[in-house]
Write an enzyme that holds these catalytic residues in place. Structure first.
Site, PDB file in Angstrom:
ATOM      1  N   LYS A 138      -0.326 -47.388  60.165  1.00 38.88           N
ATOM      2  CA  LYS A 138       0.075 -47.484  58.756  1.00 38.88           C
ATOM      3  C   LYS A 138       0.732 -46.205  58.257  1.00 38.88           C
ATOM      4  O   LYS A 138       1.510 -46.218  57.311  1.00 38.88           O
ATOM      5  CB  LYS A 138      -1.141 -47.743  57.869  1.00 38.88           C
TER       6      LYS A 138
HETATM    7  C1  PLP Z   1      -5.525 -51.011  63.682  1.00 40.08           C
HETATM    8  C2  PLP Z   1      -4.795 -52.209  63.203  1.00 40.08           C
HETATM    9  N1  PLP Z   1      -4.215 -53.010  64.100  1.00 40.08           N
HETATM   10  C3  PLP Z   1      -3.549 -54.115  63.720  1.00 40.08           C
HETATM   11  C4  PLP Z   1      -3.458 -54.482  62.397  1.00 40.08           C
HETATM   12  C5  PLP Z   1      -2.694 -55.722  62.034  1.00 40.08           C
HETATM   13  O1  PLP Z   1      -1.430 -55.411  61.527  1.00 40.08           O
HETATM   14  P1  PLP Z   1      -0.708 -56.406  60.517  1.00 40.08           P
HETATM   15  O2  PLP Z   1      -1.652 -56.600  59.376  1.00 40.08           O
HETATM   16  O3  PLP Z   1       0.530 -55.723  60.124  1.00 40.08           O
HETATM   17  O4  PLP Z   1      -0.483 -57.670  61.261  1.00 40.08           O
HETATM   18  C6  PLP Z   1      -4.071 -53.675  61.423  1.00 40.08           C
HETATM   19  C7  PLP Z   1      -4.031 -53.977  59.966  1.00 40.08           C
HETATM   20  O5  PLP Z   1      -3.103 -54.300  59.369  1.00 40.08           O
HETATM   21  C8  PLP Z   1      -4.728 -52.496  61.836  1.00 40.08           C
HETATM   22  O6  PLP Z   1      -5.258 -51.681  60.933  1.00 40.08           O
HETATM   23  N1  LIG Z   2      -5.326 -54.284  58.396  1.00 41.55           N
HETATM   24  C1  LIG Z   2      -4.940 -53.849  57.108  1.00 41.55           C
HETATM   25  C2  LIG Z   2      -5.000 -54.934  56.091  1.00 41.55           C
HETATM   26  C3  LIG Z   2      -3.946 -54.754  55.060  1.00 41.55           C
HETATM   27  O1  LIG Z   2      -2.716 -54.990  55.651  1.00 41.55           O
HETATM   28  P1  LIG Z   2      -1.334 -54.500  55.127  1.00 41.55           P
HETATM   29  O2  LIG Z   2      -0.597 -54.095  56.363  1.00 41.55           O
HETATM   30  O3  LIG Z   2      -0.728 -55.648  54.437  1.00 41.55           O
HETATM   31  O4  LIG Z   2      -1.511 -53.343  54.203  1.00 41.55           O
HETATM   32  C4  LIG Z   2      -5.766 -52.629  56.726  1.00 41.55           C
HETATM   33  O5  LIG Z   2      -6.169 -51.931  57.627  1.00 41.55           O
HETATM   34  O6  LIG Z   2      -6.005 -52.353  55.579  1.00 41.55           O
END
Ligand code: PLP
Ligand SMILES: N[C@@H](CCOP(=O)(O)O)C(=O)O
Length: 554
Positions: free
Chosen positions: A130
């Site tokens: 992120k």
């Molecule tokens: C460590 C981790 N892997 C994978 C994901 C999944 O990614 P997305 O929500 O973009 O599909 C998340 C949360 O979003 C995460 O925090």
């Molecule tokens: N897995 C995410 C959940 C929120 O997802 P987002 O990518 O839409 O912000 C988290 O770790 O908070």
């Protein structure tokens, strides 16, 4: 820079003179600038913003030796014209955003085993993927706010109230991207007791006055629903100027497309004898809210040679079920194998919706960004009718609205038309990985190559390995596959230690724990408990923003 447009009818000239305009996936809101969609986050009809046209990265091959930041500048410039953010300013925003990363390459690619590679996305301040988008988004917010607030004082200033939902990683990345920034308050809602201890500590030990952690009695989807309810409330939305940091915010997706290109070029350098410019690659992506993999879809649509995007889910498998059945449903209704259904590992139906797994950041019932893909699929389907582009867009918006309304009111929709599902399967494959399989993958990779995977990354790696086996059996050869490593293993000590407890050489403190996490559990915390009730959260937001204003003398 020369770039054309491949999709949705806009002419090449439009991309030279103005930034992309944005429309809502639900069809009621359109014509917004990049700045407007970044600050608004969610469209007023409840939809998500998408660009009216996906620009083609026509000269992408010439980017192969660029640094991460130069590549980011070229890609983001396809969507944001200098008339909206002058090039020098955009470069500065990008350079500052990635200066905080611990790896020179920002997102290094490492060979894991054979033709499986790992794209390490966890070298930012909070050790999760992120950071790549949220450091950038934090600086973008700041840039727009400084510009809007020139010459303004006190309560006349444009003050952004960010409200976000997190299953653990978005929260800390957003907090680190926004802490201490002027004219922004950030409220992060996490499901109480359902994030890992390190994730909880990373968020709640940040004591800056503009940071507010709210622990909600409920699951991640409840937090996400509260955020959407706040955006849907015209009163608080206008009085508090709500902003989004979740991947509903278009800038999140845009920033994430960069590492797909970067990974491709890294592979080119690392595998010169088996991978040439123009060859196709696969990506496996641990998925929850569908933001990370959607960025891969945009990279593909911009021209990056991608063979397949492999969606890897844990036992919260709404996405995997869609790709297998064409139905998008909160709760699975399929029967046992004997009944011709798709029972897997004995799981027929989830009692309470969300399953608590060893990869908690993906414990999500409904993937919010899937709506964006649905729009493109519906648009493609509508386009086959031979009508004009306005009609195609209108149809796509109506179709998405109707699907989303069924999801809200009936718990699901589908099966979608055969052509829609086939179009989705052209670019995507899906795999569902259970907790025992996740543990086995962590164990196997540690034994085989000495690499410690975090449980989310392990879900992706298991999916990648399955895809490779299938490709080998069906096509006689497997392509290179890049599996996205979305978090550092130290964030999920419980799962990692469970998987590796019998390995005599393994020592979590010595092999995994980064110095940044030592002593985190002893630090002072600030967090407010709130009920699973959007109006209660609205009251807390109002009250805590008011306190911030008073402290600032506004
Ligand atoms: C460590 C981790 N892997 C994978 C994901 C999944 O990614 P997305 O929500 O973009 O599909 C998340 C949360 O979003 C995460 O925090
Ligand atoms: N897995 C995410 C959940 C929120 O997802 P987002 O990518 O839409 O912000 C988290 O770790 O908070």
């Amino acid at each position: 820079m020369s770039n054309g447009v491949v999709a949705n009818g806009a002419s090449a000239d439009q991309t030279h003179t103005a930034s992309q305009r944005y429309l809502s996936t639900r069809g009621e809101d359109s014509g917004f600038s990049f700045e407007e969609v970044v600050l608004k986050g969610l469209a007023s009809d409840g939809g998500l913003y998408i660009p009216e046209a996906i620009p083609s990265a026509e000269n992408w091959e010439s980017w192969k030796d660029l640094s991460f930041t130069d590549l980011a500048f070229n890609i983001i410039s396809l969507f944001v014209s200098p008339s909206e953010i002058p090039s020098e300013d955009l470069k500065d925003i990008i350079n500052r955003s990635y200066a905080t990363f611990r790896a020179d390459e920002v997102t290094p690619l490492v060979n894991l085993q054979g033709d499986v590679h790992l794209l390490e996305l966890f070298h930012g301040p909070t050790f999760a993927f992120k950071d790549v988008a949220l450091q950038f988004l934090g600086n973008l917010f700041e840039y727009f706010l400084v510009r809007r607030n020139e010459g303004k004082t006190g309560r006349d200033r444009y003050h952004l109230t960010v409200v976000g939902a997190t299953s653990g990683d978005t929260g800390s990345a957003a907090i680190y991207g926004l802490r201490g920034k002027k004219d922004v308050s950030v409220f992060m809602l996490h499901p109480k007791g359902r994030v890992s201890p390190v994730q909880e500590q990373q968020m709640t030990t940040v004591l800056d006055a503009n940071v507010h952690n709210l622990a909600v009695t409920g699951n991640f989807d409840n937090c996400q629903d509260i955020v959407k309810a706040l955006f849907a409330d015209p009163e608080i939305n206008s009085t508090h100027k709500l902003g989004a940091v979740n991947s509903i915010n278009w800038a999140r997706i845009l920033a994430q497309t960069v590492y797909y290109f970067h990974a491709y070029f890294s592979l080119l350098r690392q595998q010169p004898s088996t991978f040439k410019l123009g060859d196709k690659v696969r990506f496996a992506v641990p998925s929850g809210n569908f933001g990370d993999i959607l960025a891969g879809y945009f990279a593909l649509r911009m021209g990056l040679p991608v063979d397949k995007l492999v969606i890897a889910t844990n036992e919260n498998d709404i996405l995997d079920r869609f790709f297998k059945t064409g139905r998008y449903e909160k709760k699975p209704t399929y029967g046992s194998k004997a009944e011709g259904g798709l029972e897997q590992d004995g799981v027929k139906a989830h009692e309470d919706g969300v399953k608590e797994t060893l990869s908690p950041a993906m414990d999500i019932l409904v993937s919010s960004n899937f709506e964006r893909l649905l729009w493109f699929l519906a648009y493609q389907f509508a386009s086959s009718a031979g009508m004009d582009d306005e009609w195609n867009k209108k149809q796509a918006g109506q179709e998405v609205s109707s699907w989303l309304s069924d999801l809200k009111n009936k718990g699901g929709f589908g099966p979608v038309y055969k052509d829609v599902l086939e179009a989705a399967r052209k670019n995507f494959e899906s795999e569902r990985v259970s907790d025992p399989e996740t543990l086995d993958t962590i164990k196997a990779l540690y034994k085989e190559v000495g690499y410690v995977l975090d449980p989310h990354t392990a879900v992706g790696v298991e999916a990648a390995r399955r895809t490779q086996k299938r490709a080998l059996a069906e096509e006689g050869a497997a392509k290179h596959i890049i599996s996205l490593s979305t978090a550092h293993p130290a964030k999920f000590a419980g799962a990692v230690e469970l998987a590796l407890k019998e390995e005599p050489e393994f020592n979590f403190q010595e092999n995994v724990l980064p110095p940044e996490f030592v002593g985190l559990d002893k630090k002072e915390k600030r967090v407010s408990d709130v009920a699973n009730d959007w109006k209660a959260v609205r009251d807390v937001v109002r009250q805590q923003v008011e306190e911030e204003f008073k402290a600032l003398g506004y």
